[in-house]
Design an enzyme around this catalytic site. Structure first.
Site, short mmCIF file in Angstrom:
data_model
loop_
_atom_site.label_atom_id
_atom_site.label_comp_id
_atom_site.label_asym_id
_atom_site.label_seq_id
_atom_site.Cartn_x
_atom_site.Cartn_y
_atom_site.Cartn_z
CD GLU A 143 -31.21 -30.25 21.81
OE1 GLU A 143 -30.49 -29.73 20.96
OE2 GLU A 143 -30.80 -31.18 22.55
CG ASP B 140 -34.60 -33.94 25.75
OD1 ASP B 140 -34.47 -32.70 25.83
OD2 ASP B 140 -34.33 -34.57 24.72
ZN LIG Z 1 -28.51 -29.67 25.00
#
Ligand SMILES: [Zn+2]
Length: 429
Positions: free
Chosen positions: A139, A75
């Site tokens: 994340e 992401d």
């Molecule tokens: Zn990162």
């Protein structure tokens, strides 16, 4: 096709898959990586808590040796195209740089890792243990779809003795010598709410009320004025020992010595000597003519590894003194470290020695959170952030991450592939 061209091509395709989080939609990126790895004979599995938020785990199985997990996240943070000189999801190759959101953080490392594992598989290499590639979702937001969920729901799929992740590999030149930072620890993110209480009243007669916003102002100032007692954390002591050639005995010496070496080094280690408190949000009355009875201040706070939220609140109370306020934790995560030294450290050091004989690997604690924490906390994994960069200066990269015109030199991607291949071969031989 060279490994450099192969990595550039894969990164370009990854950037063109929009995985801006929220909402993420990382499944499209995981499928792209799976198709590439499948075609190269690497076994892959997708794990998803929600269908559109898949994590990819690829592996090369070998003997009974240790497991090395190469970590990435797929992401990215949002990009405002109006601020960019190029299309942030275009993946253009311009003068040797691949442009686009995620080029540095961290689709570049994800592509390099995929190419490293694919090329090892094509060569018929078999590890003396197991080589894993984990391309995790979520994340950047951390809403429970990524590695945090994987270690809970599928621990056997991601359990590892060693791990290489983002967060390090920056090359610094200090006193004419080169150093590569290996992120072996990270601070704990421990934000909290400071709720200040007063008494409401009509704002035309402020004297009859007790304004919570005014009371908060002086408390906020105290947090801003606070300077922590420095602590000599092992990463910083070892770093400065490598740079200066002497082991500093007193924590008070660390910051002045770092500043004397290099102003930027001083700025970099200052937040790593103690907890930080940065008030970032405030809310009080919802009406202009009502004196607020309550004022809420949100404080971003980062603790050293090993410092606990109860210690944090004790410290905050001593900074603020007595008063009509309450402290409320918002969320806390991270704050773990791995040993400095051992087989993975040696593998990194030997790579750096071969690439640049004059350069030294030094440990660093990173001020922010990375997914390495989940592996350290769940399995005691020795996890380092290390993806070497040499063509792009570390200070330039730092300005581009989460910002406009993010791009990565193909030369650094190639260096990264070489590093990951060698780290796997050295550790799992
Ligand atoms: Zn990162």
């Amino acid at each position: 096709m060279t490994l450099r061209d192969e990595t550039v091509d894969l990164l370009q395709r990854l950037i063109r898959v929009d995985t801006t989080n929220p909402p993420g939609n990382e499944t499209a990126a995981a499928e792209l990586l799976r198709d590439y790895l499948d075609a190269n004979g690497v076994a892959c599995e997708l794990y998803a808590k929600a269908p559109e938020r898949a994590n990819l785990v690829a592996r090369i199985r070998g003997g009974s040796g240790p497991t090395l997990a190469l970590l990435s996240h797929t992401d990215v943070v949002v990009a405002d195209a109006a601020e960019w000189q190029r299309d942030p999801v275009g993946g253009e190759l311009v003068d040797g740089d691949v442009w686009g959101r995620g080029a540095l953080d961290m689709k570049g490392q994800a592509a390099a890792t995929a190419v490293a594992i694919a090329s090892l598989a094509r060569e018929g290499w078999r590890p003396e243990g197991e080589l894993l590639f984990v391309a995790a979702a979520d994340e950047e937001v951390g809403a429970g779809f990524g590695l945090e969920w994987l270690v809970e729901a599928h621990p056997d799929a991601v359990r590892a003795d060693y791990s290489i992740n983002e967060g390090g590999g920056d090359r610094l030149e200090l006193d004419g010598r080169a150093f590569y930072l290996c992120a072996s620890a990270e601070k704990m993110t421990a934000p909290f709410r400071l709720r200040v209480r007063g008494r409401s009243g009509h704002a035309s007669m402020p004297g009859i009320a007790d304004n919570a916003l005014l009371k908060a102002a002086s408390l906020v100032q105290r947090l801003g004025d606070y300077r922590p007692e420095p602590r000599a954390e092992p990463e910083i002591v070892a770093l400065l020992e490598a740079v200066t050639g002497r082991r500093l005995s007193s924590a008070d010496e660390l910051l002045p010595v770092a500043r004397a070496v290099d102003a930027l080094l001083g700025a970099q280690i200052e937040p790593l000597l103690g907890p930080t408190f940065a008030p970032t949000m405030i809310s009080a009355s919802q009406k202009r003519n009502v004196v607020p009875a309550v004022c809420d201040v949100v404080v971003d706070s980062r603790l050293l590894p090993g410092q606990t939220p109860p210690e944090q609140f004790e410290l905050v109370r001593s900074i603020l003194g007595p008063g009509e306020y309450e402290l409320e934790p918002i969320e806390g995560q991270g704050g773990t470290r791995s040993q400095i030294g051992g087989p993975l450290w040696d593998a990194i050091a030997s790579f750096v020695r071969e690439e640049e004989p004059e350069a030294t690997v030094v440990p660093i604690c990173v001020p922010g959170f990375t997914d390495s924490h989940w592996l350290r906390a769940a399995f005691g994994t020795v996890a380092y952030g290390f993806f070497p960069a040499r063509a792009m200066h570390a200070a330039e990269a730092a300005l581009l991450i989460h910002s406009a015109d993010e791009r990565v030199p193909a030369e650094d991607l190639e260096l990264g592939v070489r590093f990951l291949r060698q780290a796997a071969r050295t550790l799992l031989r």
